[in-house]
Design a protein around this motif. Structure first.
Motif, short mmCIF file in Angstrom:
data_model
loop_
_atom_site.label_atom_id
_atom_site.label_comp_id
_atom_site.label_asym_id
_atom_site.label_seq_id
_atom_site.Cartn_x
_atom_site.Cartn_y
_atom_site.Cartn_z
N SER A 37 0.81 -1.22 0.00
CA SER A 37 0.00 0.00 0.00
C SER A 37 0.85 1.27 0.00
O SER A 37 0.37 2.34 -0.35
CB SER A 37 -0.94 0.01 1.20
OG SER A 37 -0.21 -0.10 2.40
N THR A 38 2.11 1.17 0.38
CA THR A 38 2.98 2.35 0.41
C THR A 38 3.55 2.70 -0.95
O THR A 38 4.30 3.65 -1.08
CB THR A 38 4.17 2.10 1.37
OG1 THR A 38 4.88 0.94 0.92
CG2 THR A 38 3.68 1.89 2.78
N THR A 67 8.91 -13.49 2.53
CA THR A 67 7.98 -12.72 3.34
C THR A 67 6.62 -13.40 3.40
O THR A 67 6.19 -14.02 2.43
CB THR A 67 7.84 -11.27 2.81
OG1 THR A 67 7.11 -10.49 3.74
CG2 THR A 67 7.20 -11.22 1.45
N LEU A 68 5.96 -13.28 4.54
CA LEU A 68 4.62 -13.80 4.73
C LEU A 68 3.64 -12.65 4.50
O LEU A 68 3.79 -11.58 5.09
CB LEU A 68 4.46 -14.34 6.15
CG LEU A 68 3.11 -14.93 6.49
CD1 LEU A 68 3.29 -16.09 7.45
CD2 LEU A 68 2.18 -13.90 7.08
N LEU A 69 2.65 -12.88 3.66
CA LEU A 69 1.65 -11.86 3.36
C LEU A 69 0.27 -12.39 3.70
O LEU A 69 -0.10 -13.49 3.28
CB LEU A 69 1.72 -11.49 1.87
CG LEU A 69 3.10 -10.99 1.41
CD1 LEU A 69 3.16 -10.94 -0.10
CD2 LEU A 69 3.40 -9.64 2.03
N HIS A 70 -0.47 -11.63 4.49
CA HIS A 70 -1.83 -12.00 4.88
C HIS A 70 -2.81 -11.14 4.10
O HIS A 70 -2.52 -9.98 3.80
CB HIS A 70 -2.02 -11.81 6.38
CG HIS A 70 -3.32 -12.35 6.88
ND1 HIS A 70 -4.45 -11.56 6.97
CD2 HIS A 70 -3.68 -13.59 7.29
CE1 HIS A 70 -5.45 -12.30 7.42
NE2 HIS A 70 -5.02 -13.53 7.63
N GLY A 74 -3.27 -5.39 3.32
CA GLY A 74 -3.37 -4.28 2.38
C GLY A 74 -2.35 -4.39 1.26
O GLY A 74 -1.85 -3.40 0.76
N VAL A 75 -2.04 -5.61 0.86
CA VAL A 75 -1.05 -5.87 -0.17
C VAL A 75 -1.74 -6.59 -1.34
O VAL A 75 -2.68 -7.34 -1.14
CB VAL A 75 0.12 -6.71 0.39
CG1 VAL A 75 -0.34 -8.06 0.84
CG2 VAL A 75 1.24 -6.85 -0.60
#
Length: 80
Positions: A37-38, A67-70, A74-75
């Motif tokens: 989101s950044t 990396t772990l993304l949930h 907001g990705v």
């Protein structure tokens, strides 16, 4: 009625989360583009996906690690 200020994440109300529809098509080994989101964007390869498709592990390009993304992070994870 006044709103109560939440001082930490432990006090935040729980909310249901659902992965984006295209997360259901992600498979181990898929090339993806990861957009935070950044405004940060990088490529990578899916290394694992949970059965409910709410969590995806991605090995990021350029030696940036794994990396772990949930789905509530907001990705965006899009096929590359």
């Amino acid at each position: 009625m006044a709103r109560k200020k939440i001082n930490n994440a432990a006090e935040a109300p729980l909310r249901p989360v659902e992965p984006a529809p295209h997360w259901s098509s992600l498979r181990e080994g898929d090339r993806v583009s990861v957009r935070l989101s950044t405004g940060f964007e990088t490529g990578g390869r899916v290394s694992a996906v949970t059965p409910d498709r709410t969590v995806v592990w991605v090995d990021l390009d350029g030696g940036r690690g794994r990396t772990l993304l949930h789905c509530s992070d907001g990705v965006e994870i899009l096929p590359a």
